[in-house]
Write an enzyme that holds these catalytic residues in place. Structure first.
Site, PDB file in Angstrom:
ATOM      1  N   GLY A 221       1.873  -7.817  -0.975  1.00 41.50           N
ATOM      2  CA  GLY A 221       1.763  -6.815  -2.040  1.00 41.50           C
ATOM      3  C   GLY A 221       1.185  -7.418  -3.311  1.00 41.50           C
TER       4      GLY A 221
ATOM      5  CE1 TYR B 274      -3.182   2.980   0.852  1.00 43.66           C
ATOM      6  CE2 TYR B 274      -2.625   2.702   3.175  1.00 43.66           C
ATOM      7  CZ  TYR B 274      -3.275   3.396   2.173  1.00 43.66           C
ATOM      8  OH  TYR B 274      -4.030   4.494   2.495  1.00 43.66           O
ATOM      9  CB  ILE B 275       2.834   3.037   2.577  1.00 38.87           C
ATOM     10  CG1 ILE B 275       1.610   3.032   3.513  1.00 38.87           C
ATOM     11  CG2 ILE B 275       3.556   4.385   2.684  1.00 38.87           C
ATOM     12  CD1 ILE B 275       1.933   3.025   4.998  1.00 38.87           C
TER      13      ILE B 275
ATOM     14  CE1 TYR C 178       3.725  -3.255  12.241  1.00 40.62           C
ATOM     15  CE2 TYR C 178       2.662  -1.754  13.790  1.00 40.62           C
ATOM     16  CZ  TYR C 178       3.262  -1.995  12.568  1.00 40.62           C
ATOM     17  OH  TYR C 178       3.422  -0.965  11.681  1.00 40.62           O
TER      18      TYR C 178
ATOM     19  CG  PHE D 245       7.689   0.774   2.165  1.00 39.40           C
ATOM     20  CD1 PHE D 245       6.970   1.737   2.847  1.00 39.40           C
ATOM     21  CD2 PHE D 245       8.418   1.156   1.055  1.00 39.40           C
ATOM     22  CE1 PHE D 245       6.974   3.058   2.429  1.00 39.40           C
ATOM     23  CE2 PHE D 245       8.429   2.469   0.625  1.00 39.40           C
ATOM     24  CZ  PHE D 245       7.706   3.425   1.319  1.00 39.40           C
TER      25      PHE D 245
ATOM     26  CB  THR E 240       4.459   1.920  13.553  1.00 38.02           C
ATOM     27  OG1 THR E 240       3.149   2.044  14.103  1.00 38.02           O
ATOM     28  CG2 THR E 240       5.245   1.016  14.494  1.00 38.02           C
TER      29      THR E 240
ATOM     30  N   GLY F  87      -5.922  -3.406  23.525  1.00 39.50           N
ATOM     31  CA  GLY F  87      -4.693  -2.746  23.071  1.00 39.50           C
ATOM     32  C   GLY F  87      -4.909  -1.396  22.414  1.00 39.50           C
TER      33      GLY F  87
ATOM     34  CG  PHE G 223       0.685   9.213  14.133  1.00 35.64           C
ATOM     35  CD1 PHE G 223       2.066   9.384  14.044  1.00 35.64           C
ATOM     36  CD2 PHE G 223       0.108   9.286  15.380  1.00 35.64           C
ATOM     37  CE1 PHE G 223       2.842   9.622  15.176  1.00 35.64           C
ATOM     38  CE2 PHE G 223       0.877   9.545  16.517  1.00 35.64           C
ATOM     39  CZ  PHE G 223       2.240   9.701  16.414  1.00 35.64           C
TER      40      PHE G 223
HETATM   41  N1  UFG Z   1     -11.975   0.751  14.636  1.00 37.23           N
HETATM   42  C1  UFG Z   1     -13.286   0.419  14.905  1.00 37.23           C
HETATM   43  N2  UFG Z   1     -13.825  -0.627  14.218  1.00 37.23           N
HETATM   44  C2  UFG Z   1     -13.139  -1.347  13.293  1.00 37.23           C
HETATM   45  C3  UFG Z   1     -11.796  -0.986  13.021  1.00 37.23           C
HETATM   46  C4  UFG Z   1     -11.252   0.066  13.725  1.00 37.23           C
HETATM   47  O1  UFG Z   1     -13.940   1.041  15.735  1.00 37.23           O
HETATM   48  O2  UFG Z   1     -13.702  -2.310  12.720  1.00 37.23           O
HETATM   49  C5  UFG Z   1     -11.361   1.854  15.373  1.00 37.23           C
HETATM   50  C6  UFG Z   1     -10.206   1.419  16.255  1.00 37.23           C
HETATM   51  O3  UFG Z   1     -10.654   1.020  17.517  1.00 37.23           O
HETATM   52  C7  UFG Z   1      -9.355   2.680  16.270  1.00 37.23           C
HETATM   53  C8  UFG Z   1      -9.617   3.337  14.928  1.00 37.23           C
HETATM   54  O4  UFG Z   1     -10.823   2.764  14.447  1.00 37.23           O
HETATM   55  O5  UFG Z   1      -9.805   3.522  17.273  1.00 37.23           O
HETATM   56  C9  UFG Z   1      -8.520   3.098  13.919  1.00 37.23           C
HETATM   57  O6  UFG Z   1      -8.243   1.707  13.870  1.00 37.23           O
HETATM   58  P1  UFG Z   1      -7.310   1.046  12.759  1.00 37.23           P
HETATM   59  O7  UFG Z   1      -7.377  -0.431  12.985  1.00 37.23           O
HETATM   60  O8  UFG Z   1      -7.674   1.568  11.412  1.00 37.23           O
HETATM   61  O9  UFG Z   1      -5.883   1.616  13.101  1.00 37.23           O
HETATM   62  P2  UFG Z   1      -5.050   1.559  14.472  1.00 37.23           P
HETATM   63  O10 UFG Z   1      -5.064   2.944  15.043  1.00 37.23           O
HETATM   64  O11 UFG Z   1      -5.466   0.467  15.340  1.00 37.23           O
HETATM   65  O12 UFG Z   1      -3.608   1.139  13.951  1.00 37.23           O
HETATM   66  C10 UFG Z   1      -2.895   1.873  12.973  1.00 37.23           C
HETATM   67  C11 UFG Z   1      -2.074   0.916  12.137  1.00 37.23           C
HETATM   68  C12 UFG Z   1      -1.038   0.223  12.979  1.00 37.23           C
HETATM   69  C13 UFG Z   1      -0.234   1.238  13.722  1.00 37.23           C
HETATM   70  C14 UFG Z   1      -1.092   2.204  14.465  1.00 37.23           C
HETATM   71  C15 UFG Z   1      -0.236   3.286  15.036  1.00 37.23           C
HETATM   72  O13 UFG Z   1      -2.907  -0.053  11.553  1.00 37.23           O
HETATM   73  O14 UFG Z   1      -0.203  -0.520  12.140  1.00 37.23           O
HETATM   74  O15 UFG Z   1      -2.057   2.789  13.591  1.00 37.23           O
HETATM   75  O16 UFG Z   1      -0.973   4.364  15.434  1.00 37.23           O
HETATM   76  F1  UFG Z   1       0.561   0.610  14.610  1.00 37.23           F
END
Ligand code: UFG
Length: 346
Positions: free
Chosen positions: A40, A15-16, A144, A76, A120, A286, A172
């Protein structure tokens, strides 16, 4: 016109990585992509640029770096799922740390001295304060994030001993897609909020909001969504900085603005003109309540300026890509294909 450079990009079919490769090619750089296509897609990279190779193969990497006369590497290639890393930590350490060590070993052998690394915000774990500065404590809370901390540590020692300079970019929440819709997010399985919201509006299957009882304005988690092209741009700036003789550094890459899950749902509704079906579920283990970057260092030191900082623009570009993608639009049947033709030209 920038001076053309010879750059090796690992994970450039992801992706990135693919967005960064496109930008590098547009700038006239000579790019070789190393990707084993485990995550990929072949269609993300011009065929003549792609070298299918495992990072664990140090000898082959060293030969490739030599043959290409590479001046720098952008790295990446890694597994990215926090949840999966909690179930299978050994795979994350083997792939992310072992793969990086093999790459660094090959770079030393081939005499390549500069590396831009995909790190990250997960290296900060659950920080007490926001926005997050680069000087905040490093305290990953999952394998991770820890795998990225470990690679940052390797890089410190490779600089100290082998004079290999590096920039660690702590992303982020990467989101959005190429504004022209040629590239975008295609994770399988998808776990990221914005593509899941777009899937929910197209399929009608509700998405679970992970908790609405956090100490945030509407109770849902806050994240800093950064456009994938702005992230790609950060890599180009980091590369130029290192090739210009800059010392090893680490930078947050985020816009500095946070959005709750509920705000993001409203933006998706405004962009798509459809209701997002959702339920409110329990918190996800988490999840930090709020992760917002202090991005002043990247702006001040490298002159980074996000072009697409508005969440609405990020969602518009993601929607533009998702609509075209087979299997995600109600108008287009069939699974997402990994065998579709290569889809951009320079
Ligand atoms: N969320 C939901 N429902 C879902 C998916 C996500 O409510 O089905 C919420 C999560 O709880 C979170 C937000 O949407 O609050 C974003 O969640 P993501 O899974 O999209 O992303 P994360 O913040 O968990 O993680 C991302 C990257 C990681 C990285 C992290 C660092 O995926 O690889 O940001 O900030 F480590």
């Amino acid at each position: 016109m920038t001076t053309p450079r010879r750059i090796l990009v690992t994970g450039g079919a992801g992706y990135i990585g693919s967005h960064t490769v496109r930008l590098l090619l547009e700038r006239g750089h000579e790019v070789t992509v190393v990707d084993n296509l485990s995550k990929g897609y072949r269609h993300n990279v011009p065929p003549e640029r792609l070298c299918e190779l495992n990072l664990a193969d140090t000898d082959a990497l060293a030969r490739l770096l030599d043959r290409q006369r590479a001046e720098a590497v952008i790295h990446f290639a890694a597994f990215i799922s926090v949840g999966e890393s909690m179930r299978e930590p050994e795979r994350y350490f083997a792939n992310n740390v072992g793969g990086s060590l093999s790459l660094l070993t090959a770079m030393v052998r081939a005499g390549v001295k500069h590396l831009v690394f995909s790190s990250t915000a997960a290296v900060y774990g659950n920080p007490q304060d926001n926005p997050i500065l680069e000087t905040f404590p490093i305290q990953a809370v999952n394998p991770y994030g820890e795998s990225k901390v470990m690679v940052e540590t390797l890089l410190r020692w490779f600089d100290e001993i082998h004079h290999l300079s590096s920039v660690c970019l702590r992303y982020f929440n990467a989101a959005g897609a190429d504004p022209e819709g040629r590239l975008g997010e295609e994770h399988v399985p998808e776990t990221h909020l914005i593509p899941l919201l777009l899937q929910a509006v197209t399929t009608g299957t509700p998405i679970a909001v992970f908790g609405d009882d956090y100490e945030t304005p509407d109770g849902t988690c806050i994240r800093d969504y950064v456009h994938v092209d702005d992230l790609a741009q950060a890599h180009i700036l980091a590369l130029e900085y290192l090739l210009g003789g800059g010392a090893s550094e680490r930078f947050n890459v985020g816009t500095g603005t946070g959005h709750t899950v509920m705000e993001t749902i409203r933006v998706v509704e405004a962009v798509t003109g459809r209701k997002v079906p959702y339920t409110v579920g329990p918190r996800r283990e988490g999840d930090a309540p709020s992760l917002v970057a202090a991005s002043g260092k990247l702006r001040d030191k490298l002159g980074w300026k996000p072009q697409y900082a508005e969440l609405r623009t990020i969602v518009e570009h993601a929607w533009n890509f998702a609509r075209k993608r087979p299997g995600t639009s109600p108008d287009q049947a069939g699974p997402a294909g990994s065998d579709k033709p290569f889809n951009f030209s320079i």
